[in-house]
Design an enzyme around this catalytic site. Structure first.
Site, short mmCIF file in Angstrom:
data_model
loop_
_atom_site.label_atom_id
_atom_site.label_comp_id
_atom_site.label_asym_id
_atom_site.label_seq_id
_atom_site.Cartn_x
_atom_site.Cartn_y
_atom_site.Cartn_z
N LYS A 96 0.73 -1.05 0.16
CA LYS A 96 -0.15 0.03 -0.05
C LYS A 96 0.95 1.20 -0.07
O LYS A 96 1.54 1.69 1.00
CB LYS A 96 -1.01 -0.07 1.24
N GLY A 157 -8.74 9.43 8.43
CA GLY A 157 -9.24 9.57 10.00
C GLY A 157 -10.37 10.61 10.29
O GLY A 157 -10.68 10.79 11.25
N ALA A 184 -9.51 5.51 3.22
CA ALA A 184 -9.49 6.61 3.72
C ALA A 184 -10.56 7.58 3.83
O ALA A 184 -11.34 7.87 2.72
CB ALA A 184 -8.31 7.69 3.46
N GLY A 185 -11.16 8.08 4.88
CA GLY A 185 -12.21 8.83 5.30
C GLY A 185 -13.50 8.39 5.80
O GLY A 185 -14.39 9.22 5.96
N ASN A 206 -9.81 1.86 8.76
CA ASN A 206 -9.29 1.29 10.16
C ASN A 206 -9.73 2.22 11.28
O ASN A 206 -10.34 1.73 12.02
CB ASN A 206 -7.76 1.72 9.99
N THR A 207 -9.60 3.53 11.21
CA THR A 207 -10.16 4.50 12.49
C THR A 207 -11.58 3.97 12.83
O THR A 207 -11.85 4.35 13.91
CB THR A 207 -9.75 5.83 12.20
#
Lengths: 257, 65
Positions: A96, A157, A184-185, A206-207
């Site tokens: 990645k 995040g 992301a996001g 993830n977050t």
């Protein structure tokens, strides 16, 4: 079935391994999400090997595919060297690729990204570039050898979800044959369902899971949302219309006067 | 000799990358190394001669998003 660089994957959810309240919670969240790919990183080992060894043992026990990242790299040199080191230790040519260009938004340095992608592709890596929704950059990444693209939908995040639907529709429409993973996001399962309904091939997050009140429950929720969004996409959704259309048959309705 | 190891200056007696890891009590097949920003494979560590001022990175798997 999602196929990335020739590998068939059972799940369209890729999950990060960072920021969980405990290793046990991380493991259970990953299991409950149904994800078949987890992202990992490399960092300085300060404890003689024990820190990395404990974590790596845990990841190996999950028996999933691993996608190492180059998170935190701000230059082509840093990203390329980190990728080479990741291949050495994780035993995979998947990477990645992150080349960060701006501190506050963690926006990728797309110029460095394309250069690093070319170097790594020529070196035999299967590059998963973390990029923006810019169509020209996407084209350059494909020319550089990428066979998968990972556009953001909002800053890492941020939990903002898909903030620019036009841009997302455009990149999906311009590259119908390229696996596109929203990376992301994403903040909520409904965000994941929304981009999957738009036809994106997978999501990476993830977050939103790790920092949830109950990461295991949220992992399950995201897993369901990704499946629901995909199934909706392939099933063909109704387009919105301005006028009402009765769902109950009109013919046969009794007339009472 | 004096080396910079994971960003910290250290005085060591080791003269190869393999002996450095032993001196610092590092062990594990999951360790990965670089000298002066160039990766050194595990198989190349015994022959990797160190010199004063070298910058060593010793890394291992960690959580990532």
């Amino acid at each position: 079935m999602l196929t990335l660089y020739g590998k068939d994957l059972a799940s369209r959810l890729l999950l990060g391994t960072s920021q969980y309240p405990s290793p046990a919670t991380m493991s259970e969240a990953i299991r409950q999400s149904g994800a078949s790919v987890v992202t990992v990183s490399l960092r300085r080992e300060m404890s003689g090997g024990r820190t990395g060894g404990d974590f790596w043992g845990l990841i190996q026990s999950l028996a999933l595919d691993v996608l190492p990242n180059t998170a935190g790299c701000h230059s082509v040199k840093e990203a390329v060297t980190t990728a080479q080191m990741a291949r050495e230790v994780f035993g995979t040519n998947w990477i990645k690729l992150e080349v960060i260009g701006e501190h506050d938004t963690l926006q990728p340095d797309v110029f460095g990204l394309v250069e690093a992608a070319r170097i790594l592709s020529e070196d035999g890596f299967a590059v998963f570039p973390y990029t923006t929704t810019d169509l020209v950059v996407a084209e350059r990444l494909l020319e550089a050898g990428c066979r998968v693209l990972m556009p953001w939908c909002a800053p890492i995040g941020s939990a903002m979800g898909p903030v620019d639907l036009f841009a997302l529709r455009a990149i999906r429409g311009h590259f119908p044959e390229t696996p596109l993973i929203i990376d992301a996001g994403l903040g909520r399962p409904s965000h994941a369902a929304q981009v999957m309904e738009m036809g994106f091939d997978a999501v990476l997050l993830n977050t939103a899971v790790a920092k949830a009140g109950d990461p295991v429950g949220m992992a399950r929720a995201f897993g369901k949302a990704v499946e629901a969004g995909r199934e909706a996409f392939v099933s063909g959704m109704l387009e919105p219309r301005d006028m009402a259309a009765p769902s109950t048959p009109v013919i046969g309705q009794a007339v009472f006067t | 000799m004096r080396l910079t190891i994971n960003g910290q200056d250290r005085e060591v007696s080791a003269d190869t990358l393999t002996s450095l890891l032993a001196e610092l009590e590092y062990e594990g097949a999951w360790l990965v190394t670089a000298v002066n920003s160039e990766m050194v494979r595990a198989t190349d560590r015994p022959a990797c001669q160190l010199k004063d001022g070298d910058r060593i990175e010793i890394m291992s798997p960690r959580q990532g998003g």
